[in-house]
Scaffold this motif. Structure first.
Motif, PDB file in Angstrom:
ATOM      1  N   TRP A 263       0.844  -1.191   0.000  1.00 23.36           N
ATOM      2  CA  TRP A 263       0.000   0.000   0.000  1.00 23.36           C
ATOM      3  C   TRP A 263       0.886   1.251   0.000  1.00 23.36           C
ATOM      4  O   TRP A 263       1.859   1.327   0.745  1.00 23.36           O
ATOM      5  N   PRO A 264       0.566   2.247  -0.817  1.00 18.43           N
ATOM      6  CA  PRO A 264       1.409   3.453  -0.901  1.00 18.43           C
ATOM      7  C   PRO A 264       1.586   4.147   0.451  1.00 18.43           C
ATOM      8  O   PRO A 264       0.620   4.304   1.212  1.00 18.43           O
ATOM      9  N   LEU A 265       2.801   4.551   0.725  1.00 18.88           N
ATOM     10  CA  LEU A 265       3.117   5.203   2.002  1.00 18.88           C
ATOM     11  C   LEU A 265       2.262   6.430   2.254  1.00 18.88           C
ATOM     12  O   LEU A 265       1.808   6.670   3.382  1.00 18.88           O
ATOM     13  N   GLU A 266       2.030   7.223   1.209  1.00 19.69           N
ATOM     14  CA  GLU A 266       1.271   8.463   1.385  1.00 19.69           C
ATOM     15  C   GLU A 266      -0.213   8.218   1.668  1.00 19.69           C
ATOM     16  O   GLU A 266      -0.919   9.132   2.070  1.00 19.69           O
ATOM     17  N   ARG A 267      -0.684   7.007   1.483  1.00 22.09           N
ATOM     18  CA  ARG A 267      -2.095   6.698   1.731  1.00 22.09           C
ATOM     19  C   ARG A 267      -2.307   5.907   3.018  1.00 22.09           C
ATOM     20  O   ARG A 267      -3.428   5.505   3.323  1.00 22.09           O
ATOM     21  N   ARG A 268      -1.257   5.690   3.760  1.00 23.73           N
ATOM     22  CA  ARG A 268      -1.366   4.948   5.023  1.00 23.73           C
ATOM     23  C   ARG A 268      -1.825   5.872   6.136  1.00 23.73           C
ATOM     24  O   ARG A 268      -1.620   7.066   6.087  1.00 23.73           O
ATOM     25  N   GLY A 269      -2.441   5.296   7.127  1.00 18.96           N
ATOM     26  CA  GLY A 269      -2.914   6.071   8.266  1.00 18.96           C
ATOM     27  C   GLY A 269      -3.000   5.183   9.492  1.00 18.96           C
ATOM     28  O   GLY A 269      -2.434   4.078   9.526  1.00 18.96           O
ATOM     29  N   LEU A 270      -3.753   5.638  10.475  1.00 18.72           N
ATOM     30  CA  LEU A 270      -3.863   4.893  11.724  1.00 18.72           C
ATOM     31  C   LEU A 270      -4.534   3.538  11.535  1.00 18.72           C
ATOM     32  O   LEU A 270      -4.126   2.554  12.155  1.00 18.72           O
ATOM     33  N   LEU A 271      -5.556   3.474  10.701  1.00 14.56           N
ATOM     34  CA  LEU A 271      -6.248   2.200  10.487  1.00 14.56           C
ATOM     35  C   LEU A 271      -5.339   1.215   9.753  1.00 14.56           C
ATOM     36  O   LEU A 271      -5.336   0.018  10.047  1.00 14.56           O
ATOM     37  N   HIS A 272      -4.543   1.715   8.824  1.00 12.95           N
ATOM     38  CA  HIS A 272      -3.561   0.861   8.138  1.00 12.95           C
ATOM     39  C   HIS A 272      -2.559   0.315   9.156  1.00 12.95           C
ATOM     40  O   HIS A 272      -2.231  -0.883   9.137  1.00 12.95           O
ATOM     41  N   ALA A 273      -2.091   1.171  10.041  1.00  5.85           N
ATOM     42  CA  ALA A 273      -1.136   0.749  11.071  1.00  5.85           C
ATOM     43  C   ALA A 273      -1.751  -0.311  11.978  1.00  5.85           C
ATOM     44  O   ALA A 273      -1.092  -1.300  12.329  1.00  5.85           O
ATOM     45  N   ALA A 274      -3.015  -0.125  12.344  1.00  4.42           N
ATOM     46  CA  ALA A 274      -3.691  -1.098  13.200  1.00  4.42           C
ATOM     47  C   ALA A 274      -3.853  -2.435  12.485  1.00  4.42           C
ATOM     48  O   ALA A 274      -3.633  -3.500  13.079  1.00  4.42           O
ATOM     49  N   ALA A 275      -4.237  -2.393  11.206  1.00  7.54           N
ATOM     50  CA  ALA A 275      -4.393  -3.625  10.432  1.00  7.54           C
ATOM     51  C   ALA A 275      -3.050  -4.337  10.300  1.00  7.54           C
ATOM     52  O   ALA A 275      -2.969  -5.561  10.468  1.00  7.54           O
ATOM     53  N   SER A 276      -1.998  -3.592  10.017  1.00  5.23           N
ATOM     54  CA  SER A 276      -0.664  -4.186   9.900  1.00  5.23           C
ATOM     55  C   SER A 276      -0.228  -4.824  11.213  1.00  5.23           C
ATOM     56  O   SER A 276       0.245  -5.963  11.237  1.00  5.23           O
ATOM     57  N   ASP A 277      -0.403  -4.094  12.301  1.00  8.52           N
ATOM     58  CA  ASP A 277      -0.013  -4.606  13.615  1.00  8.52           C
ATOM     59  C   ASP A 277      -0.764  -5.891  13.954  1.00  8.52           C
ATOM     60  O   ASP A 277      -0.173  -6.864  14.417  1.00  8.52           O
ATOM     61  N   THR A 278      -2.071  -5.900  13.706  1.00  8.22           N
ATOM     62  CA  THR A 278      -2.871  -7.076  14.016  1.00  8.22           C
ATOM     63  C   THR A 278      -2.458  -8.264  13.152  1.00  8.22           C
ATOM     64  O   THR A 278      -2.351  -9.394  13.645  1.00  8.22           O
ATOM     65  N   CYS A 279      -2.208  -8.022  11.870  1.00  7.45           N
ATOM     66  CA  CYS A 279      -1.802  -9.112  10.978  1.00  7.45           C
ATOM     67  C   CYS A 279      -0.433  -9.669  11.376  1.00  7.45           C
ATOM     68  O   CYS A 279      -0.250 -10.890  11.423  1.00  7.45           O
ATOM     69  N   TYR A 280       0.524  -8.783  11.673  1.00  7.66           N
ATOM     70  CA  TYR A 280       1.834  -9.263  12.123  1.00  7.66           C
ATOM     71  C   TYR A 280       1.717 -10.025  13.447  1.00  7.66           C
ATOM     72  O   TYR A 280       2.384 -11.041  13.652  1.00  7.66           O
ATOM     73  N   SER A 281       0.862  -9.552  14.337  1.00  7.20           N
ATOM     74  CA  SER A 281       0.658 -10.232  15.620  1.00  7.20           C
ATOM     75  C   SER A 281       0.024 -11.606  15.421  1.00  7.20           C
ATOM     76  O   SER A 281       0.365 -12.561  16.119  1.00  7.20           O
ATOM     77  N   ALA A 282      -0.888 -11.722  14.459  1.00  8.92           N
ATOM     78  CA  ALA A 282      -1.491 -13.023  14.155  1.00  8.92           C
ATOM     79  C   ALA A 282      -0.445 -13.952  13.543  1.00  8.92           C
ATOM     80  O   ALA A 282      -0.395 -15.146  13.851  1.00  8.92           O
ATOM     81  N   TYR A 283       0.397 -13.418  12.700  1.00  9.57           N
ATOM     82  CA  TYR A 283       1.466 -14.212  12.088  1.00  9.57           C
ATOM     83  C   TYR A 283       2.417 -14.754  13.156  1.00  9.57           C
ATOM     84  O   TYR A 283       2.871 -15.895  13.083  1.00  9.57           O
ATOM     85  N   ASP A 284       2.702 -13.928  14.168  1.00  9.68           N
ATOM     86  CA  ASP A 284       3.593 -14.326  15.257  1.00  9.68           C
ATOM     87  C   ASP A 284       2.897 -15.159  16.329  1.00  9.68           C
ATOM     88  O   ASP A 284       3.551 -15.624  17.260  1.00  9.68           O
ATOM     89  N   GLY A 285       1.577 -15.307  16.239  1.00 10.80           N
ATOM     90  CA  GLY A 285       0.831 -16.094  17.216  1.00 10.80           C
ATOM     91  C   GLY A 285       0.383 -15.322  18.435  1.00 10.80           C
ATOM     92  O   GLY A 285      -0.153 -15.886  19.383  1.00 10.80           O
ATOM     93  N   ARG A 286       0.560 -13.998  18.425  1.00 15.67           N
ATOM     94  CA  ARG A 286       0.153 -13.181  19.570  1.00 15.67           C
ATOM     95  C   ARG A 286      -1.306 -12.780  19.514  1.00 15.67           C
ATOM     96  O   ARG A 286      -1.888 -12.381  20.516  1.00 15.67           O
ATOM     97  N   LYS A 287      -1.900 -12.852  18.312  1.00 16.25           N
ATOM     98  CA  LYS A 287      -3.324 -12.571  18.127  1.00 16.25           C
ATOM     99  C   LYS A 287      -3.904 -13.657  17.226  1.00 16.25           C
ATOM    100  O   LYS A 287      -3.166 -14.389  16.569  1.00 16.25           O
ATOM    101  N   SER A 288      -5.212 -13.719  17.180  1.00 15.67           N
ATOM    102  CA  SER A 288      -5.860 -14.763  16.389  1.00 15.67           C
ATOM    103  C   SER A 288      -5.926 -14.389  14.909  1.00 15.67           C
ATOM    104  O   SER A 288      -5.900 -13.209  14.544  1.00 15.67           O
ATOM    105  N   VAL A 289      -6.036 -15.414  14.092  1.00 13.44           N
ATOM    106  CA  VAL A 289      -6.216 -15.212  12.656  1.00 13.44           C
ATOM    107  C   VAL A 289      -7.542 -14.499  12.409  1.00 13.44           C
ATOM    108  O   VAL A 289      -7.648 -13.644  11.526  1.00 13.44           O
ATOM    109  N   ASP A 290      -8.562 -14.813  13.209  1.00 12.45           N
ATOM    110  CA  ASP A 290      -9.860 -14.139  13.070  1.00 12.45           C
ATOM    111  C   ASP A 290      -9.740 -12.636  13.336  1.00 12.45           C
ATOM    112  O   ASP A 290     -10.385 -11.834  12.663  1.00 12.45           O
ATOM    113  N   ALA A 291      -8.921 -12.255  14.301  1.00 13.42           N
ATOM    114  CA  ALA A 291      -8.716 -10.823  14.583  1.00 13.42           C
ATOM    115  C   ALA A 291      -8.062 -10.150  13.384  1.00 13.42           C
ATOM    116  O   ALA A 291      -8.434  -9.030  13.007  1.00 13.42           O
TER     117      ALA A 291
END
Length: 82
Positions: A35-63
């Protein structure tokens, strides 16, 4: 990490208007990273964080699925495909 697969795939359009199937956490991470850097925002950051956390096993895949879907709807890239 669980197997990382979403129970239901998410279909999104990228900047080139190609339809992409997001079937797992890694697909979502790749889409978010592209996703283009200039179009990222807080919701993008939250989605990225949640996805990385699910990948690492710290959050669920459903989250990760829910957060990515919310982000995709907000930015207008989600597609309803039967």
């Amino acid at each position: 990490m669980e197997d990382g697969m979403f129970k239901q795939a998410i279909f999104v359009r990228d900047d080139g208007f190609a339809l992409r199937r997001i079937a797992c956490v890694m697909d979502a991470i790749e889409f978010l990273e592209e996703w283009p850097l200039e179009r990222r925002g807080l919701l993008h950051a939250a989605a990225s964080d949640t996805c990385y956390s699910a990948y690492d096993g710290r959050k669920s895949v459903d989250a990760a699925h829910k957060t990515f879907t919310t982000w995709a709807r907000r930015v207008g890239v989600i597609e309803d495909v039967p």
